[in-house]
Scaffold this motif. Structure first.
Motif, PDB file in Angstrom:
ATOM      1  N   ILE A   2       0.840  -1.201   0.000  1.00 17.03           N
ATOM      2  CA  ILE A   2       0.000   0.000   0.000  1.00 17.03           C
ATOM      3  C   ILE A   2       0.873   1.247   0.000  1.00 17.03           C
ATOM      4  O   ILE A   2       0.642   2.183  -0.763  1.00 17.03           O
ATOM      5  CB  ILE A   2      -0.974  -0.007   1.204  1.00 17.03           C
ATOM      6  N   ALA A   3       1.899   1.276   0.842  1.00 14.70           N
ATOM      7  CA  ALA A   3       2.812   2.424   0.890  1.00 14.70           C
ATOM      8  C   ALA A   3       3.503   2.623  -0.447  1.00 14.70           C
ATOM      9  O   ALA A   3       3.665   3.750  -0.929  1.00 14.70           O
ATOM     10  CB  ALA A   3       3.838   2.239   2.007  1.00 14.70           C
ATOM     11  N   SER A   4       3.902   1.517  -1.080  1.00 11.70           N
ATOM     12  CA  SER A   4       4.559   1.592  -2.379  1.00 11.70           C
ATOM     13  C   SER A   4       3.605   2.148  -3.441  1.00 11.70           C
ATOM     14  O   SER A   4       3.986   2.970  -4.266  1.00 11.70           O
ATOM     15  CB  SER A   4       5.048   0.207  -2.777  1.00 11.70           C
ATOM     16  N   ALA A   5       2.352   1.724  -3.420  1.00 11.58           N
ATOM     17  CA  ALA A   5       1.358   2.210  -4.375  1.00 11.58           C
ATOM     18  C   ALA A   5       1.114   3.705  -4.193  1.00 11.58           C
ATOM     19  O   ALA A   5       1.010   4.451  -5.163  1.00 11.58           O
ATOM     20  CB  ALA A   5       0.051   1.432  -4.208  1.00 11.58           C
ATOM     21  N   ILE A   6       1.045   4.169  -2.955  1.00 10.44           N
ATOM     22  CA  ILE A   6       0.843   5.595  -2.682  1.00 10.44           C
ATOM     23  C   ILE A   6       2.043   6.390  -3.185  1.00 10.44           C
ATOM     24  O   ILE A   6       1.890   7.430  -3.816  1.00 10.44           O
ATOM     25  CB  ILE A   6       0.593   5.840  -1.179  1.00 10.44           C
ATOM     26  N   ALA A   7       3.237   5.901  -2.934  1.00 12.40           N
ATOM     27  CA  ALA A   7       4.451   6.589  -3.380  1.00 12.40           C
ATOM     28  C   ALA A   7       4.489   6.689  -4.900  1.00 12.40           C
ATOM     29  O   ALA A   7       4.831   7.731  -5.458  1.00 12.40           O
ATOM     30  CB  ALA A   7       5.695   5.871  -2.866  1.00 12.40           C
ATOM     31  N   CYS A   8       4.100   5.638  -5.592  1.00 11.91           N
ATOM     32  CA  CYS A   8       4.096   5.642  -7.053  1.00 11.91           C
ATOM     33  C   CYS A   8       3.061   6.622  -7.599  1.00 11.91           C
ATOM     34  O   CYS A   8       3.330   7.350  -8.544  1.00 11.91           O
ATOM     35  CB  CYS A   8       3.820   4.246  -7.608  1.00 11.91           C
ATOM     36  N   SER A   9       1.880   6.664  -7.010  1.00 15.36           N
ATOM     37  CA  SER A   9       0.853   7.578  -7.499  1.00 15.36           C
ATOM     38  C   SER A   9       1.240   9.023  -7.227  1.00 15.36           C
ATOM     39  O   SER A   9       0.959   9.903  -8.029  1.00 15.36           O
ATOM     40  CB  SER A   9      -0.514   7.253  -6.894  1.00 15.36           C
ATOM     41  N   THR A  10       1.899   9.291  -6.115  1.00 17.34           N
ATOM     42  CA  THR A  10       2.361  10.640  -5.820  1.00 17.34           C
ATOM     43  C   THR A  10       3.436  11.049  -6.810  1.00 17.34           C
ATOM     44  O   THR A  10       3.428  12.160  -7.333  1.00 17.34           O
ATOM     45  CB  THR A  10       2.911  10.723  -4.377  1.00 17.34           C
ATOM     46  N   ALA A  11       4.375  10.172  -7.105  1.00 21.93           N
ATOM     47  CA  ALA A  11       5.434  10.470  -8.075  1.00 21.93           C
ATOM     48  C   ALA A  11       4.841  10.725  -9.453  1.00 21.93           C
ATOM     49  O   ALA A  11       5.263  11.625 -10.161  1.00 21.93           O
ATOM     50  CB  ALA A  11       6.442   9.324  -8.124  1.00 21.93           C
ATOM     51  N   ALA A  12       3.833   9.964  -9.832  1.00 23.14           N
ATOM     52  CA  ALA A  12       3.199  10.153 -11.135  1.00 23.14           C
ATOM     53  C   ALA A  12       2.531  11.510 -11.221  1.00 23.14           C
ATOM     54  O   ALA A  12       2.598  12.178 -12.255  1.00 23.14           O
ATOM     55  CB  ALA A  12       2.185   9.040 -11.390  1.00 23.14           C
ATOM     56  N   SER A  13       1.886  11.957 -10.148  1.00 23.69           N
ATOM     57  CA  SER A  13       1.221  13.256 -10.194  1.00 23.69           C
ATOM     58  C   SER A  13       2.233  14.390 -10.256  1.00 23.69           C
ATOM     59  O   SER A  13       1.992  15.410 -10.880  1.00 23.69           O
ATOM     60  CB  SER A  13       0.274  13.439  -9.005  1.00 23.69           C
ATOM     61  N   VAL A  14       3.396  14.224  -9.637  1.00 19.86           N
ATOM     62  CA  VAL A  14       4.432  15.240  -9.708  1.00 19.86           C
ATOM     63  C   VAL A  14       4.977  15.335 -11.128  1.00 19.86           C
ATOM     64  O   VAL A  14       5.298  16.406 -11.618  1.00 19.86           O
ATOM     65  CB  VAL A  14       5.573  14.924  -8.700  1.00 19.86           C
ATOM     66  N   LEU A  15       5.075  14.200 -11.820  1.00 20.59           N
ATOM     67  CA  LEU A  15       5.613  14.167 -13.164  1.00 20.59           C
ATOM     68  C   LEU A  15       4.572  14.467 -14.242  1.00 20.59           C
ATOM     69  O   LEU A  15       4.906  14.529 -15.414  1.00 20.59           O
ATOM     70  CB  LEU A  15       6.247  12.791 -13.430  1.00 20.59           C
ATOM     71  N   ALA A  16       3.312  14.626 -13.852  1.00 18.73           N
ATOM     72  CA  ALA A  16       2.250  14.888 -14.822  1.00 18.73           C
ATOM     73  C   ALA A  16       2.530  16.191 -15.565  1.00 18.73           C
ATOM     74  O   ALA A  16       3.060  17.144 -15.013  1.00 18.73           O
ATOM     75  CB  ALA A  16       0.900  14.964 -14.109  1.00 18.73           C
ATOM     76  N   ALA A  17       2.181  16.213 -16.832  1.00 21.13           N
ATOM     77  CA  ALA A  17       2.420  17.385 -17.669  1.00 21.13           C
ATOM     78  C   ALA A  17       1.583  18.573 -17.215  1.00 21.13           C
ATOM     79  O   ALA A  17       0.470  18.417 -16.724  1.00 21.13           O
ATOM     80  CB  ALA A  17       2.097  17.046 -19.112  1.00 21.13           C
ATOM     81  N   GLU A  18       2.132  19.743 -17.395  1.00 18.99           N
ATOM     82  CA  GLU A  18       1.394  20.974 -17.137  1.00 18.99           C
ATOM     83  C   GLU A  18       0.240  21.052 -18.132  1.00 18.99           C
ATOM     84  O   GLU A  18       0.346  20.557 -19.252  1.00 18.99           O
ATOM     85  CB  GLU A  18       2.320  22.180 -17.348  1.00 18.99           C
ATOM     86  N   PRO A  19      -0.850  21.725 -17.772  1.00 17.55           N
ATOM     87  CA  PRO A  19      -2.001  21.805 -18.680  1.00 17.55           C
ATOM     88  C   PRO A  19      -1.709  22.526 -19.997  1.00 17.55           C
ATOM     89  O   PRO A  19      -2.416  22.335 -20.961  1.00 17.55           O
ATOM     90  CB  PRO A  19      -3.058  22.560 -17.878  1.00 17.55           C
ATOM     91  N   ILE A  20      -0.658  23.333 -20.045  1.00 16.24           N
ATOM     92  CA  ILE A  20      -0.355  24.070 -21.276  1.00 16.24           C
ATOM     93  C   ILE A  20       0.300  23.187 -22.338  1.00 16.24           C
ATOM     94  O   ILE A  20       0.267  23.497 -23.524  1.00 16.24           O
ATOM     95  CB  ILE A  20       0.527  25.302 -20.963  1.00 16.24           C
ATOM     96  N   VAL A  21       0.891  22.076 -21.936  1.00 16.19           N
ATOM     97  CA  VAL A  21       1.610  21.209 -22.863  1.00 16.19           C
ATOM     98  C   VAL A  21       0.624  20.525 -23.810  1.00 16.19           C
ATOM     99  O   VAL A  21      -0.387  19.982 -23.384  1.00 16.19           O
ATOM    100  CB  VAL A  21       2.451  20.158 -22.100  1.00 16.19           C
ATOM    101  N   GLY A  22       0.930  20.587 -25.104  1.00 13.94           N
ATOM    102  CA  GLY A  22       0.095  19.916 -26.097  1.00 13.94           C
ATOM    103  C   GLY A  22      -0.025  20.725 -27.371  1.00 13.94           C
ATOM    104  O   GLY A  22       0.713  21.690 -27.597  1.00 13.94           O
ATOM    105  N   ASN A  23      -0.975  20.329 -28.206  1.00 12.18           N
ATOM    106  CA  ASN A  23      -1.234  21.009 -29.473  1.00 12.18           C
ATOM    107  C   ASN A  23      -2.483  21.868 -29.351  1.00 12.18           C
ATOM    108  O   ASN A  23      -3.491  21.438 -28.778  1.00 12.18           O
ATOM    109  CB  ASN A  23      -1.402  19.990 -30.599  1.00 12.18           C
ATOM    110  N   TRP A  24      -2.393  23.073 -29.922  1.00  8.00           N
ATOM    111  CA  TRP A  24      -3.468  24.057 -29.825  1.00  8.00           C
ATOM    112  C   TRP A  24      -3.781  24.624 -31.196  1.00  8.00           C
ATOM    113  O   TRP A  24      -2.881  24.868 -31.999  1.00  8.00           O
ATOM    114  CB  TRP A  24      -3.045  25.206 -28.908  1.00  8.00           C
TER     115      TRP A  24
END
Length: 113
Positions: free
Chosen positions: A7-29
């Motif tokens: 459980i601790a490992s899963a929480i750590a992984c999900s937290t790391a993923a959210s930190v690495l998530a792209a900013e909302p501006i990234v992409g094609n417009w």
């Protein structure tokens, strides 16, 4: 004990993923002129490069910021003049604003593709 570690490992992984998530501006417009602009991370900021249209391949901006609010420089591809710029995201819309002396400003809204 093993279950607690999993459980601790899963929480750590999900937290790391959210930190690495792209900013909302990234992409094609889709720009106001109908061209496609790509916004991608570069050098600690976000570079704006036109991908289609008359000025395809031209870099037209550099913005820094987080959480939907950005500022930096915007270049008009027609005149090659660079202005103080900003961008603000609301859902799938990006309001881009360029100003001269922070008094004379023009804005346009781009749509996420």
């Amino acid at each position: 004990m093993i279950r607690t570690l999993l459980i601790a490992s899963a929480i750590a992984c999900s937290t790391a993923a959210s930190v690495l998530a792209a900013e909302p501006i990234v992409g094609n417009w889709k720009t106001a002129s109908g061209a496609t602009a790509e916004i991608a991370p570069c050098g600690g900021a976000y570079c704006i490069t036109l991908k289609t249209g008359k000025h395809a391949g031209k870099r037209i901006g550099n913005l820094a910021g987080t959480d939907g609010s950005y500022s930096g420089e915007i270049t008009d591809p027609e005149s090659d003049k660079t202005y103080s710029g900003s961008g603000a995201i609301n859902g799938n819309s990006l309001k881009m604003k360029g100003c001269v002396l922070r008094v004379l400003c023009k804005s346009q809204t781009w749509t996420r593709l």
